[in-house]
Enzyme design. Structure first.
Site: not given
Ligand code: NAD
Length: 303
Positions: A230, A259, A277
């Site tokens: 993000r 965005e 994105h």
């Molecule tokens: P997920 O929930 O499987 O993993 C997120 C991890 O982040 C969790 O293990 C959590 O414990 C950890 N976390 C939370 N707060 C934290 C902090 N302050 N410091 C360190 N770790 C922390 O989610 P995911 O499927 O792996 O997705 C991760 C992120 O990727 C989503 O939240 C989303 O914002 C982003 N995303 C972006 C796109 C894109 O199109 N670019 C697509 C999907 C997801």
């Protein structure tokens, strides 16, 4: 009502709605809607499927029939989850559906950054035929910040490139890191050890950037940053400055604080590769996100 791009790219969620006899209105937009547009779209709907559109308390308040808000993706930071909960509205998303797509995109962006694929392409097209050099990934250290589904999938790919991986995630037990062959470390230690930092954590509403000026300064000179999580996790002005003064060798960014990122200091920063994105936009992830949320919407509407 759906505002999502799966309207254009896959039929599978529509089949879910058709088979369940749930009438679905497809709205197609090039960009996330503004709050007022979403207020108009959502009025009268029982379910709302959104991408990055801002589902604020105002939108929720203006949609009294709403029973479920579905995020066509993972990050629900654009949805006021507390306001939804207070109004008795379920919020669903599609965890896991786009893990492979985003992990692949992260590696694509990292390789593009280190081997300077974008300027190399431009050089060929413009008839200059310059040569570009960059570091190999093998033997370098990758710091994965947020070691959930995507973070772990990136770590597996990075190990395939013979990188050493360290990870920071305060919410996971030690076994998870060990199973993936990754060393768990604190945030500061990860930043200090990294040749490349990659972000895979959610954006908490209202939180300051995880990587501000001080944190970026802690990175090794010549390090790279990849952000497919993000935009709000990174102070864009500080990142642009770190690129301009040469402290960082490059950055690859799929997500922006706002965005589209009109006026972002990253747009004219050196050594960046920027994408709109689209980390989750594989054919497979798009279909999986759509069918997952359509199925959940039907389940909630049926009670
Ligand atoms: P997920 O929930 O499987 O993993 C997120 C991890 O982040 C969790 O293990 C959590 O414990 C950890 N976390 C939370 N707060 C934290 C902090 N302050 N410091 C360190 N770790 C922390 O989610 P995911 O499927 O792996 O997705 C991760 C992120 O990727 C989503 O939240 C989303 O914002 C982003 N995303 C972006 C796109 C894109 O199109 N670019 C697509 C999907 C997801």
């Amino acid at each position: 009502v759906t505002t999502q791009s799966f309207a254009r790219y896959t039929d599978s969620p529509w089949r879910v709605f058709e088979e369940a006899r749930v009438p679905a209105r497809r709205s197609r937009f090039a960009h996330p809607l503004a709050e007022d547009e979403l207020v108009r779209e959502a009025a009268g709907a029982a379910a709302l499927v959104v991408g990055l559109d801002p589902v604020t308390a105002k939108v929720i308040g203006a949609a009294p029939s709403l029973r479920v808000i579905a995020k066509h993706g993972v990050g629900v930071d654009n949805i006021d989850v507390a306001a939804a909960r207070a109004a008795g509205i379920r919020v669903v998303n599609a965890p896991g559906a786009n893990t492979t797509a985003v992990a692949d995109m992260t590696m694509a962006l990292l390789l593009a950054a280190v081997r300077r694929i974008v300027p190399a392409h431009t050089s060929v097209v413009q008839g200059r035929w310059e040569r570009f050099f960059g570091p190999e990934l093998a033997g370098r250290t990758l710091a994965v910040i947020g070691f959930g589904r995507i973070g772990q999938a990136v770590a597996r790919r990075a190990r395939g490139f013979d990188m050493t991986v360290v990870a920071y995630d305060p919410h996971l037990p030690a076994e998870v890191f060990a199973e993936q062959g990754v060393r768990a470390a604190g945030l500061d230690e990860c930043l200090a050890a990294a040749d490349v930092v990659t972000l895979h954590l959610p954006l908490a509403p209202g939180a300051p950037p995880l990587l501000g000026r001080a944190e970026l300064a802690r990175l090794r000179p010549g390090a790279y940053l990849v952000n497919t999580a993000r935009g709000g996790l990174v102070d864009e002005a500080a990142l642009a400055e770190a690129l301009r003064d040469g402290h960082l060798a490059g950055a690859a960014v799929d997500v922006f604080a706002s965005e589209p990122p009109d006026g972002s200091p990253l747009l004219d920063a050196p050594n960046v590769v920027l994408t709109p994105h689209c980390g989750a936009f594989s054919h497979e992830a798009n279909a999986a996100m759509g069918t997952t949320v359509a199925t959940d919407v039907v389940r909630v509407l049926r009670g």
